[in-house]
Design an enzyme around this catalytic site. Sequence first.
Site, PDB file in Angstrom:
ATOM      1  N   HIS A   3     -18.279  10.761 -20.894  1.00 49.89           N
ATOM      2  CA  HIS A   3     -18.785  10.224 -22.165  1.00 49.89           C
ATOM      3  C   HIS A   3     -17.910  10.615 -23.345  1.00 49.89           C
ATOM      4  CE1 HIS A   3     -22.610   8.670 -20.520  1.00 49.89           C
ATOM      5  NE2 HIS A   3     -22.447   9.647 -19.651  1.00 49.89           N
ATOM      6  N   SER A  17     -24.466  13.997 -21.236  1.00 50.45           N
ATOM      7  CA  SER A  17     -24.858  12.584 -21.237  1.00 50.45           C
ATOM      8  C   SER A  17     -26.282  12.317 -21.723  1.00 50.45           C
ATOM      9  CB  SER A  17     -24.680  11.985 -19.844  1.00 50.45           C
ATOM     10  OG  SER A  17     -25.450  12.709 -18.905  1.00 50.45           O
ATOM     11  N   LYS A  39     -17.755   3.181 -19.009  1.00 53.59           N
ATOM     12  CA  LYS A  39     -18.318   3.378 -20.342  1.00 53.59           C
ATOM     13  C   LYS A  39     -17.384   2.742 -21.381  1.00 53.59           C
ATOM     14  CE  LYS A  39     -20.716   7.198 -18.303  1.00 53.59           C
ATOM     15  NZ  LYS A  39     -20.391   6.816 -16.928  1.00 53.59           N
TER      16      LYS A  39
END
Length: 401
Positions: free
Chosen positions: A214, A186, A245
């Site tokens: 991610h 990340s 996200k």
Amino acid sequence: MTSKFVGSNAKILEKANLLKSNNLYPFFRAIEASEGSVITFDNKDQIMIGSNNYLGLTHHPHVVEASIKAIEKYGTGCTGSRFLNGNLSIHEELEEKLANYLGHEAALCFSTGMQTNLGALSAICGPRDCMIFDSENHASLIDASRLALGATFKYKHNDMESLEEQLAANVNRFKNVVIVADGVFSMTGKILKLDKVIELADKYGAIVYVDDAHGIGVMGEKGRGTMNHFGVTEKVDFNMGTFSKSFASIGGVLSGTKESIDYVKHTARSFMFSASMPPSAVATVGACVDVIMSDDTIHPRLWKNVEFIRNGFREIGFYTYESETPIIPVFIGDDLKAMQVTKFLGDMGVFATPVLAPAVPQGEALIRTSYMASHSIEELTKVLEVFKMAKKEFDIPGIHH
């Protein structure tokens, strides 16, 4: 009035107050409004390059509409655990949809990504088991290792020789050995060498747990994740992802075989003893999957933007950690300078986030930038212009020392 507790722990607050008094405090900035890739802070519009909204779906009309409809049908919350009164039919529909999307037999939704890691790993790793960790794993994995009853050993970041050493040393000492690593790291945007991890897991009979917070929504075909990117989906025992996200909401998902997910479902304390994801969040995630599956332009737009900005940073002369993903960190070095640069960017209309020690080693402060499918080339051109000025103004080094 100073509390007894804070009196003995005052250093952290002193530092925060010093930064505030010098107008350099870069945290808890209250965003007043947001519209796609632009936010309003301090009554000024800024281009957002500090968000994990990679696919830009938080304002997508289909996604917003699905969320509103779910509130109208089910209300604003579930007021209970999935185990008891908080299990809606849409929770189960979403889990089926996500399992199909990710390519695993089954999936389980948790209320946050942090809870997914805490609950899943402490359920999977018993007192006779061990976990082998990448040294740059996310904080939620580190906290999970503290909760799990088994031992934890670390290997050097993305270093397969180091991983093999740990596997060879521990595989005969424990019942189960679980390799745990981020799919996309990340802070640096680097990708786990998952194909090599799988080879070693096969060789030593280890279980593989990927935190792809991610990666899902971004990597692989239609964003099916890092395991899809490497073509090893069926070899990954547990894949974890978050909804905060690419999926425009909040929550987490764990996927794997039907049997292993069923086991976690009945043993993960953070799942059993937490209220379930609210209906609006569940519907949002489902709608995001629909948009991803039906819109063939999202991922090409995202990668075009990533390439544009990466090339721009290279031309200006920044060190960006050889990132291969929408996370592009810019090396600054000094903590104070990173905060000064963050303020300068904000004053010039760009919202970015600094990453300081202890999140990175001392002297390795960076500005973590990340990009969305919804950024326009005009916005990104402005971002590069502002960064070019910042490099000159603050004499930012072009190489990582």
